[in-house]
Motif scaffolding. Sequence first.
Motif, PDB file in Angstrom:
ATOM      1  N   LEU A 113     -65.628 -32.069  11.681  1.00 31.59           N
ATOM      2  CA  LEU A 113     -64.897 -30.838  11.947  1.00 31.59           C
ATOM      3  C   LEU A 113     -63.423 -31.139  12.198  1.00 31.59           C
ATOM      4  O   LEU A 113     -63.069 -31.943  13.050  1.00 31.59           O
ATOM      5  CB  LEU A 113     -65.478 -30.106  13.161  1.00 31.59           C
ATOM      6  CG  LEU A 113     -64.835 -28.768  13.502  1.00 31.59           C
ATOM      7  CD1 LEU A 113     -65.053 -27.776  12.382  1.00 31.59           C
ATOM      8  CD2 LEU A 113     -65.380 -28.237  14.799  1.00 31.59           C
ATOM      9  N   THR A 114     -62.569 -30.527  11.415  1.00 29.37           N
ATOM     10  CA  THR A 114     -61.121 -30.633  11.603  1.00 29.37           C
ATOM     11  C   THR A 114     -60.583 -29.222  11.752  1.00 29.37           C
ATOM     12  O   THR A 114     -61.309 -28.237  11.580  1.00 29.37           O
ATOM     13  CB  THR A 114     -60.449 -31.314  10.387  1.00 29.37           C
ATOM     14  OG1 THR A 114     -60.658 -30.498   9.231  1.00 29.37           O
ATOM     15  CG2 THR A 114     -61.017 -32.705  10.149  1.00 29.37           C
ATOM     16  N   GLY A 115     -59.330 -29.106  12.068  1.00 27.95           N
ATOM     17  CA  GLY A 115     -58.712 -27.794  12.209  1.00 27.95           C
ATOM     18  C   GLY A 115     -58.743 -26.994  10.917  1.00 27.95           C
ATOM     19  O   GLY A 115     -59.000 -25.791  10.921  1.00 27.95           O
ATOM     20  N   LEU A 116     -58.487 -27.674   9.808  1.00 30.84           N
ATOM     21  CA  LEU A 116     -58.495 -26.999   8.517  1.00 30.84           C
ATOM     22  C   LEU A 116     -59.898 -26.514   8.150  1.00 30.84           C
ATOM     23  O   LEU A 116     -60.072 -25.386   7.674  1.00 30.84           O
ATOM     24  CB  LEU A 116     -57.957 -27.925   7.430  1.00 30.84           C
ATOM     25  CG  LEU A 116     -57.896 -27.337   6.021  1.00 30.84           C
ATOM     26  CD1 LEU A 116     -56.991 -26.115   5.998  1.00 30.84           C
ATOM     27  CD2 LEU A 116     -57.426 -28.385   5.031  1.00 30.84           C
ATOM     28  N   ARG A 117     -60.892 -27.356   8.402  1.00 26.81           N
ATOM     29  CA  ARG A 117     -62.272 -26.945   8.102  1.00 26.81           C
ATOM     30  C   ARG A 117     -62.703 -25.788   8.997  1.00 26.81           C
ATOM     31  O   ARG A 117     -63.378 -24.869   8.536  1.00 26.81           O
ATOM     32  CB  ARG A 117     -63.223 -28.124   8.268  1.00 26.81           C
ATOM     33  CG  ARG A 117     -63.108 -29.135   7.135  1.00 26.81           C
ATOM     34  CD  ARG A 117     -63.977 -30.336   7.388  1.00 26.81           C
ATOM     35  NE  ARG A 117     -65.391 -30.024   7.294  1.00 26.81           N
ATOM     36  CZ  ARG A 117     -66.177 -30.404   6.289  1.00 26.81           C
ATOM     37  NH1 ARG A 117     -65.679 -31.122   5.310  1.00 26.81           N
ATOM     38  NH2 ARG A 117     -67.445 -30.087   6.283  1.00 26.81           N
ATOM     39  N   ALA A 118     -62.312 -25.810  10.263  1.00 30.04           N
ATOM     40  CA  ALA A 118     -62.644 -24.702  11.157  1.00 30.04           C
ATOM     41  C   ALA A 118     -61.983 -23.412  10.671  1.00 30.04           C
ATOM     42  O   ALA A 118     -62.598 -22.343  10.696  1.00 30.04           O
ATOM     43  CB  ALA A 118     -62.202 -25.024  12.576  1.00 30.04           C
ATOM     44  N   LEU A 119     -60.752 -23.498  10.206  1.00 32.10           N
ATOM     45  CA  LEU A 119     -60.066 -22.331   9.661  1.00 32.10           C
ATOM     46  C   LEU A 119     -60.775 -21.809   8.417  1.00 32.10           C
ATOM     47  O   LEU A 119     -60.908 -20.587   8.236  1.00 32.10           O
ATOM     48  CB  LEU A 119     -58.616 -22.690   9.342  1.00 32.10           C
ATOM     49  CG  LEU A 119     -57.736 -21.552   8.834  1.00 32.10           C
ATOM     50  CD1 LEU A 119     -57.579 -20.491   9.912  1.00 32.10           C
ATOM     51  CD2 LEU A 119     -56.392 -22.087   8.405  1.00 32.10           C
ATOM     52  N   LEU A 120     -61.255 -22.689   7.584  1.00 26.63           N
ATOM     53  CA  LEU A 120     -62.005 -22.268   6.397  1.00 26.63           C
ATOM     54  C   LEU A 120     -63.318 -21.589   6.782  1.00 26.63           C
ATOM     55  O   LEU A 120     -63.718 -20.598   6.157  1.00 26.63           O
ATOM     56  CB  LEU A 120     -62.269 -23.463   5.479  1.00 26.63           C
ATOM     57  CG  LEU A 120     -61.045 -24.021   4.756  1.00 26.63           C
ATOM     58  CD1 LEU A 120     -61.402 -25.299   4.020  1.00 26.63           C
ATOM     59  CD2 LEU A 120     -60.466 -23.000   3.806  1.00 26.63           C
ATOM     60  N   TRP A 121     -63.997 -22.098   7.805  1.00 24.74           N
ATOM     61  CA  TRP A 121     -65.245 -21.473   8.249  1.00 24.74           C
ATOM     62  C   TRP A 121     -64.974 -20.085   8.832  1.00 24.74           C
ATOM     63  O   TRP A 121     -65.761 -19.155   8.624  1.00 24.74           O
ATOM     64  CB  TRP A 121     -65.966 -22.337   9.276  1.00 24.74           C
ATOM     65  CG  TRP A 121     -66.457 -23.659   8.766  1.00 24.74           C
ATOM     66  CD1 TRP A 121     -66.435 -24.832   9.453  1.00 24.74           C
ATOM     67  CD2 TRP A 121     -67.057 -23.960   7.497  1.00 24.74           C
ATOM     68  NE1 TRP A 121     -66.973 -25.837   8.680  1.00 24.74           N
ATOM     69  CE2 TRP A 121     -67.360 -25.333   7.479  1.00 24.74           C
ATOM     70  CE3 TRP A 121     -67.338 -23.219   6.359  1.00 24.74           C
ATOM     71  CZ2 TRP A 121     -67.949 -25.968   6.382  1.00 24.74           C
ATOM     72  CZ3 TRP A 121     -67.920 -23.848   5.260  1.00 24.74           C
ATOM     73  CH2 TRP A 121     -68.219 -25.203   5.290  1.00 24.74           C
TER      74      TRP A 121
END
Length: 80
Positions: free
Chosen positions: A57-65
């Motif tokens: 989990l990264t910030g970008l992946r959390a934003l995509l989710w």
Amino acid sequence: MGRHIDRPAPGRDADRAEPPGTSASDDGWTAELRAACGCSALLLGLLLVIDMGSGRLTGLRALLWVALAVLLFVVLVPPR
């Protein structure tokens, strides 16, 4: 589902009557809105938990989710 159309009866409450036509109400709209919120929140929670569990989990992946959950909500929200 829970749609109900009211037609005013002629001569009944003539002083407070609505203009000619029909008025419609959807009694199940709020329940469908809550279901749309619940489904999108559940999807977001599961995606974040699974991604955190895998350690990716990264910030970008959390934003995509979050964007995916918002998209699901927009698709599921019933028209007013």
